[in-house]
Design a protein around this motif. Structure first.
Motif, PDB file in Angstrom:
ATOM      1  N   GLN A 142     -18.724 -53.439  58.912  1.00 28.94           N
ATOM      2  CA  GLN A 142     -18.033 -54.049  57.776  1.00 28.94           C
ATOM      3  C   GLN A 142     -17.256 -53.012  56.981  1.00 28.94           C
ATOM      4  OE1 GLN A 142     -21.200 -55.984  55.684  1.00 28.94           O
ATOM      5  NE2 GLN A 142     -21.009 -57.867  56.874  1.00 28.94           N
ATOM      6  N   VAL A 143     -17.839 -51.831  56.775  1.00 31.69           N
ATOM      7  CA  VAL A 143     -17.141 -50.761  56.054  1.00 31.69           C
ATOM      8  C   VAL A 143     -15.898 -50.330  56.816  1.00 31.69           C
ATOM      9  CG1 VAL A 143     -17.343 -48.340  55.362  1.00 31.69           C
ATOM     10  CG2 VAL A 143     -19.139 -49.949  54.771  1.00 31.69           C
ATOM     11  N   LEU A 194     -14.122 -52.172  58.867  1.00 36.00           N
ATOM     12  CA  LEU A 194     -13.134 -53.246  58.778  1.00 36.00           C
ATOM     13  C   LEU A 194     -12.439 -53.246  57.419  1.00 36.00           C
ATOM     14  CD1 LEU A 194     -11.906 -55.805  60.081  1.00 36.00           C
ATOM     15  CD2 LEU A 194     -13.751 -57.080  58.982  1.00 36.00           C
ATOM     16  N   VAL A 195     -13.202 -53.155  56.345  1.00 33.14           N
ATOM     17  CA  VAL A 195     -12.613 -53.167  54.996  1.00 33.14           C
ATOM     18  C   VAL A 195     -11.768 -51.917  54.778  1.00 33.14           C
ATOM     19  CG1 VAL A 195     -13.186 -53.050  52.529  1.00 33.14           C
ATOM     20  CG2 VAL A 195     -14.382 -54.655  54.010  1.00 33.14           C
ATOM     21  N   GLY A 196     -12.231 -50.772  55.264  1.00 31.04           N
ATOM     22  CA  GLY A 196     -11.456 -49.537  55.129  1.00 31.04           C
ATOM     23  C   GLY A 196     -10.132 -49.598  55.860  1.00 31.04           C
ATOM     24  N   SER A 197     -10.145 -50.155  57.057  1.00 31.22           N
ATOM     25  CA  SER A 197      -8.881 -50.257  57.801  1.00 31.22           C
ATOM     26  C   SER A 197      -7.929 -51.252  57.146  1.00 31.22           C
ATOM     27  CB  SER A 197      -9.150 -50.640  59.252  1.00 31.22           C
ATOM     28  OG  SER A 197      -9.735 -51.925  59.317  1.00 31.22           O
ATOM     29  N   LEU A 198      -8.464 -52.330  56.579  1.00 29.48           N
ATOM     30  CA  LEU A 198      -7.591 -53.273  55.866  1.00 29.48           C
ATOM     31  C   LEU A 198      -6.976 -52.636  54.630  1.00 29.48           C
ATOM     32  CD1 LEU A 198      -9.602 -56.608  56.090  1.00 29.48           C
ATOM     33  CD2 LEU A 198      -7.425 -56.075  57.176  1.00 29.48           C
ATOM     34  N   CYS A 199      -7.774 -51.882  53.876  1.00 28.06           N
ATOM     35  CA  CYS A 199      -7.248 -51.204  52.684  1.00 28.06           C
ATOM     36  C   CYS A 199      -6.191 -50.174  53.059  1.00 28.06           C
ATOM     37  CB  CYS A 199      -8.383 -50.539  51.912  1.00 28.06           C
ATOM     38  SG  CYS A 199      -9.450 -51.705  51.064  1.00 28.06           S
TER      39      CYS A 199
END
Length: 70
Positions: free
Chosen positions: A31-32, A34-39
């Motif tokens: 999850q980290v 995924l969220v990091g790549s989106l940011c």
């Protein structure tokens, strides 16, 4: 199934079973990531706009312009 011999050494221990799937830590890492790549994607997409806004801010004087532009 193989029966397990109960002794004083293993009386309070639980037997580990093979689990299919992910552990909680692996899920959290996924999850980290995924969220990091989106940011990072949003930041890179908006980088030209941010640079343009900074250029406009510098042209108007930045923090020093408070007394010129009320």
């Amino acid at each position: 199934m193989r029966e397990q011999e109960v002794t004083a050494m293993n009386l309070g221990r639980r037997r580990r079973t093979a689990r299919a799937g992910m552990s909680g830590r692996q899920l959290l890492v996924a999850q980290v990531a995924l969220v990091g790549s989106l940011c990072a994607g949003v930041f890179l997409r908006e980088l030209p706009s941010i640079m343009r806004e900074l250029r406009i801010y510098r042209m108007t004087g930045g923090l020093r312009a408070a007394r010129r532009y009320p």
